[in-house]
Write a protein that holds these residues in place. Structure first.
Motif, PDB file in Angstrom:
ATOM      1  N   ALA A  40      15.454  -5.551  13.498  1.00  0.00           N
ATOM      2  CA  ALA A  40      14.274  -5.557  12.629  1.00  0.00           C
ATOM      3  C   ALA A  40      14.674  -5.464  11.156  1.00  0.00           C
ATOM      4  O   ALA A  40      14.076  -6.114  10.288  1.00  0.00           O
ATOM      5  CB  ALA A  40      13.350  -4.396  13.001  1.00  0.00           C
ATOM      6  N   THR A  41      15.697  -4.667  10.888  1.00  0.00           N
ATOM      7  CA  THR A  41      16.192  -4.543   9.518  1.00  0.00           C
ATOM      8  C   THR A  41      16.773  -5.865   9.023  1.00  0.00           C
ATOM      9  O   THR A  41      16.549  -6.276   7.884  1.00  0.00           O
ATOM     10  CB  THR A  41      17.283  -3.453   9.435  1.00  0.00           C
ATOM     11  OG1 THR A  41      16.792  -2.238  10.006  1.00  0.00           O
ATOM     12  CG2 THR A  41      17.692  -3.198   7.993  1.00  0.00           C
ATOM     13  N   ALA A  42      17.501  -6.538   9.912  1.00  0.00           N
ATOM     14  CA  ALA A  42      18.200  -7.765   9.537  1.00  0.00           C
ATOM     15  C   ALA A  42      17.280  -8.968   9.384  1.00  0.00           C
ATOM     16  O   ALA A  42      17.482  -9.796   8.494  1.00  0.00           O
ATOM     17  CB  ALA A  42      19.297  -8.064  10.559  1.00  0.00           C
ATOM     18  N   ILE A  43      16.262  -9.088  10.247  1.00  0.00           N
ATOM     19  CA  ILE A  43      15.445 -10.302  10.235  1.00  0.00           C
ATOM     20  C   ILE A  43      14.028 -10.078   9.707  1.00  0.00           C
ATOM     21  O   ILE A  43      13.301 -11.049   9.483  1.00  0.00           O
ATOM     22  CB  ILE A  43      15.357 -10.937  11.639  1.00  0.00           C
ATOM     23  CG1 ILE A  43      14.503 -10.068  12.577  1.00  0.00           C
ATOM     24  CG2 ILE A  43      16.747 -11.170  12.216  1.00  0.00           C
ATOM     25  CD1 ILE A  43      14.211 -10.711  13.917  1.00  0.00           C
ATOM     26  N   GLY A  44      13.648  -8.814   9.491  1.00  0.00           N
ATOM     27  CA  GLY A  44      12.268  -8.518   9.093  1.00  0.00           C
ATOM     28  C   GLY A  44      11.843  -9.180   7.796  1.00  0.00           C
ATOM     29  O   GLY A  44      10.802  -9.849   7.722  1.00  0.00           O
ATOM     30  N   GLY A  45      12.653  -9.008   6.755  1.00  0.00           N
ATOM     31  CA  GLY A  45      12.303  -9.573   5.454  1.00  0.00           C
ATOM     32  C   GLY A  45      12.288 -11.089   5.472  1.00  0.00           C
ATOM     33  O   GLY A  45      11.381 -11.728   4.918  1.00  0.00           O
ATOM     34  N   GLY A  46      13.283 -11.682   6.136  1.00  0.00           N
ATOM     35  CA  GLY A  46      13.349 -13.135   6.225  1.00  0.00           C
ATOM     36  C   GLY A  46      12.202 -13.721   7.026  1.00  0.00           C
ATOM     37  O   GLY A  46      11.721 -14.825   6.728  1.00  0.00           O
ATOM     38  N   ALA A 129      11.920  -6.041   2.429  1.00  0.00           N
ATOM     39  CA  ALA A 129      10.957  -5.833   3.525  1.00  0.00           C
ATOM     40  C   ALA A 129      11.619  -5.353   4.807  1.00  0.00           C
ATOM     41  O   ALA A 129      11.038  -4.550   5.549  1.00  0.00           O
ATOM     42  CB  ALA A 129      10.168  -7.121   3.772  1.00  0.00           C
ATOM     43  N   GLY A 130      12.837  -5.843   5.080  1.00  0.00           N
ATOM     44  CA  GLY A 130      13.532  -5.391   6.278  1.00  0.00           C
ATOM     45  C   GLY A 130      13.797  -3.890   6.239  1.00  0.00           C
ATOM     46  O   GLY A 130      13.681  -3.201   7.255  1.00  0.00           O
ATOM     47  N   GLY A 131      14.123  -3.392   5.048  1.00  0.00           N
ATOM     48  CA  GLY A 131      14.340  -1.955   4.893  1.00  0.00           C
ATOM     49  C   GLY A 131      13.067  -1.147   5.100  1.00  0.00           C
ATOM     50  O   GLY A 131      13.106  -0.032   5.624  1.00  0.00           O
ATOM     51  N   LEU A 143      12.255   3.270   1.324  1.00  0.00           N
ATOM     52  CA  LEU A 143      12.921   3.373   0.028  1.00  0.00           C
ATOM     53  C   LEU A 143      12.135   2.684  -1.081  1.00  0.00           C
ATOM     54  O   LEU A 143      12.119   3.145  -2.222  1.00  0.00           O
ATOM     55  CB  LEU A 143      14.320   2.740   0.117  1.00  0.00           C
ATOM     56  CG  LEU A 143      15.450   3.605   0.669  1.00  0.00           C
ATOM     57  CD1 LEU A 143      16.703   2.769   0.848  1.00  0.00           C
ATOM     58  CD2 LEU A 143      15.723   4.783  -0.247  1.00  0.00           C
ATOM     59  N   ILE A 144      11.473   1.583  -0.751  1.00  0.00           N
ATOM     60  CA  ILE A 144      10.757   0.809  -1.760  1.00  0.00           C
ATOM     61  C   ILE A 144       9.608   1.598  -2.373  1.00  0.00           C
ATOM     62  O   ILE A 144       9.165   1.311  -3.487  1.00  0.00           O
ATOM     63  CB  ILE A 144      10.229  -0.514  -1.141  1.00  0.00           C
ATOM     64  CG1 ILE A 144       9.796  -1.483  -2.243  1.00  0.00           C
ATOM     65  CG2 ILE A 144       9.108  -0.253  -0.166  1.00  0.00           C
ATOM     66  CD1 ILE A 144       9.408  -2.840  -1.726  1.00  0.00           C
ATOM     67  N   PHE A 145       9.134   2.622  -1.649  1.00  0.00           N
ATOM     68  CA  PHE A 145       8.019   3.421  -2.137  1.00  0.00           C
ATOM     69  C   PHE A 145       8.464   4.704  -2.833  1.00  0.00           C
ATOM     70  O   PHE A 145       7.641   5.484  -3.295  1.00  0.00           O
ATOM     71  CB  PHE A 145       7.069   3.773  -0.986  1.00  0.00           C
ATOM     72  CG  PHE A 145       6.455   2.577  -0.332  1.00  0.00           C
ATOM     73  CD1 PHE A 145       6.021   1.504  -1.090  1.00  0.00           C
ATOM     74  CD2 PHE A 145       6.327   2.517   1.044  1.00  0.00           C
ATOM     75  CE1 PHE A 145       5.468   0.391  -0.492  1.00  0.00           C
ATOM     76  CE2 PHE A 145       5.766   1.406   1.649  1.00  0.00           C
ATOM     77  CZ  PHE A 145       5.336   0.336   0.882  1.00  0.00           C
ATOM     78  N   ARG A 146       9.773   4.924  -2.888  1.00  0.00           N
ATOM     79  CA  ARG A 146      10.288   6.081  -3.606  1.00  0.00           C
ATOM     80  C   ARG A 146      10.607   5.678  -5.036  1.00  0.00           C
ATOM     81  O   ARG A 146      10.477   4.522  -5.424  1.00  0.00           O
ATOM     82  CB  ARG A 146      11.541   6.628  -2.912  1.00  0.00           C
ATOM     83  CG  ARG A 146      11.309   6.976  -1.433  1.00  0.00           C
ATOM     84  CD  ARG A 146      12.601   7.452  -0.799  1.00  0.00           C
ATOM     85  NE  ARG A 146      12.566   7.277   0.644  1.00  0.00           N
ATOM     86  CZ  ARG A 146      13.600   7.480   1.444  1.00  0.00           C
ATOM     87  NH1 ARG A 146      14.749   7.887   0.935  1.00  0.00           N
ATOM     88  NH2 ARG A 146      13.502   7.279   2.744  1.00  0.00           N
ATOM     89  N   LYS A 147      11.049   6.636  -5.824  1.00  0.00           N
ATOM     90  CA  LYS A 147      11.277   6.342  -7.233  1.00  0.00           C
ATOM     91  C   LYS A 147      12.604   5.616  -7.485  1.00  0.00           C
ATOM     92  O   LYS A 147      12.861   5.171  -8.589  1.00  0.00           O
ATOM     93  CB  LYS A 147      11.226   7.631  -8.060  1.00  0.00           C
ATOM     94  CG  LYS A 147      12.350   8.620  -7.754  1.00  0.00           C
ATOM     95  CD  LYS A 147      12.213   9.841  -8.642  1.00  0.00           C
ATOM     96  CE  LYS A 147      13.363  10.824  -8.410  1.00  0.00           C
ATOM     97  NZ  LYS A 147      13.270  11.990  -9.314  1.00  0.00           N
ATOM     98  N   GLU A 148      13.440   5.503  -6.443  1.00  0.00           N
ATOM     99  CA  GLU A 148      14.721   4.818  -6.616  1.00  0.00           C
ATOM    100  C   GLU A 148      14.502   3.333  -6.917  1.00  0.00           C
ATOM    101  O   GLU A 148      13.561   2.722  -6.435  1.00  0.00           O
ATOM    102  CB  GLU A 148      15.572   4.960  -5.344  1.00  0.00           C
ATOM    103  CG  GLU A 148      16.028   6.378  -5.058  1.00  0.00           C
ATOM    104  CD  GLU A 148      16.904   6.448  -3.817  1.00  0.00           C
ATOM    105  OE1 GLU A 148      17.101   5.405  -3.169  1.00  0.00           O
ATOM    106  OE2 GLU A 148      17.389   7.539  -3.505  1.00  0.00           O
ATOM    107  N   ILE A 149      15.403   2.760  -7.726  1.00  0.00           N
ATOM    108  CA  ILE A 149      15.380   1.327  -8.002  1.00  0.00           C
ATOM    109  C   ILE A 149      15.857   0.598  -6.751  1.00  0.00           C
ATOM    110  O   ILE A 149      16.999   0.756  -6.326  1.00  0.00           O
ATOM    111  CB  ILE A 149      16.296   0.967  -9.194  1.00  0.00           C
ATOM    112  CG1 ILE A 149      15.797   1.661 -10.466  1.00  0.00           C
ATOM    113  CG2 ILE A 149      16.360  -0.543  -9.388  1.00  0.00           C
ATOM    114  CD1 ILE A 149      14.441   1.205 -10.936  1.00  0.00           C
TER     115      ILE A 149
END
Length: 202
Positions: A40-46, A129-131, A143-149
């Motif tokens: 899911a991590t590998a193909i989710g975003g694609g 998106a995969g992450g 991670l995308i919703f945290r304050k990290e870049i």
């Protein structure tokens, strides 16, 4: 003959799958569960990218991505005591996957004839998106919703890609420089605690 962008795609798949499997192992998932998280991590975003671009999701026509994810699982199983115990393993593989997948998303969007601003968004989607799916599967705040870049590193990579194209650099060199740009942006942001301001509740 396999072109450079395909090699990048496979390496990104391997790196992202390891990041997912490594986190799944920390949550005590069994082998199959870890494989699902890695896949899911590998193909989710694609997959999301291809649906938005109106094309058949890439993994439905090329079983290689399933095989690469399986190899990532074997890699973690065989070298588990080294991979899992390294605190920075997840971060390193995640950063590599992020950079490589962002470039793949940009390149595919341009190949489909979309404008460059769409390509940047698709690069961000492919990389991040995969992450998000991985973190949801393991019950973590993405991670995308945290304050990290994170997603912004993909946007930066897109801008680097555009500059390289404007300079007339060869395609392979453009892809490589852009991927490195994303990876470095992610590494530097974490190392020096660079982040966007947090939106505080009113």
């Amino acid at each position: 003959m396999i072109d450079f962008i395909t090699i990048i795609d496979y390496i990104g798949t391997f790196a992202f799958a390891i990041s997912g499997i490594r986190l799944a192992s920390a949550k005590q998932f069994d082998w199959f569960g870890a494989y699902v998280v890695g896949l899911a991590t590998a193909i989710g975003g694609g997959t999301i990218r291809d649906i938005l671009l109106g094309v058949t999701p890439f993994w439905m026509t090329q079983p290689a991505y399933m095989i690469v994810t399986g190899l990532a699982l074997v890699f973690v199983i065989v070298f588990g005591k080294y991979v899992i115990r390294l605190n920075n393993t997840f971060f390193i593989f995640d950063a590599i996957g992020l950079g490589l997948f962002a470039v793949v998303g940009i390149e595919k969007s341009l190949t489909c004839g979309f404008a460059f601003w769409v390509a940047i968004i698709m690069g961000m989607t492919t990389g991040a998106a995969g992450g998000v799916i991985r973190d949801v599967f393991i019950n973590e705040v993405p991670l995308i919703f945290r304050k990290e870049i994170y997603a912004l590193a993909c946007v930066w990579g897109g801008l680097v890609f555009y500059i390289c194209m404007w300079l007339g650099l060869p395609a392979a060199l453009t892809q490589l420089i852009s991927a490195i740009g994303v990876i470095l942006a992610r590494l530097l942001a974490v190392k020096y605690h660079i982040s966007l301001p947090v939106l505080k509740g009113l």
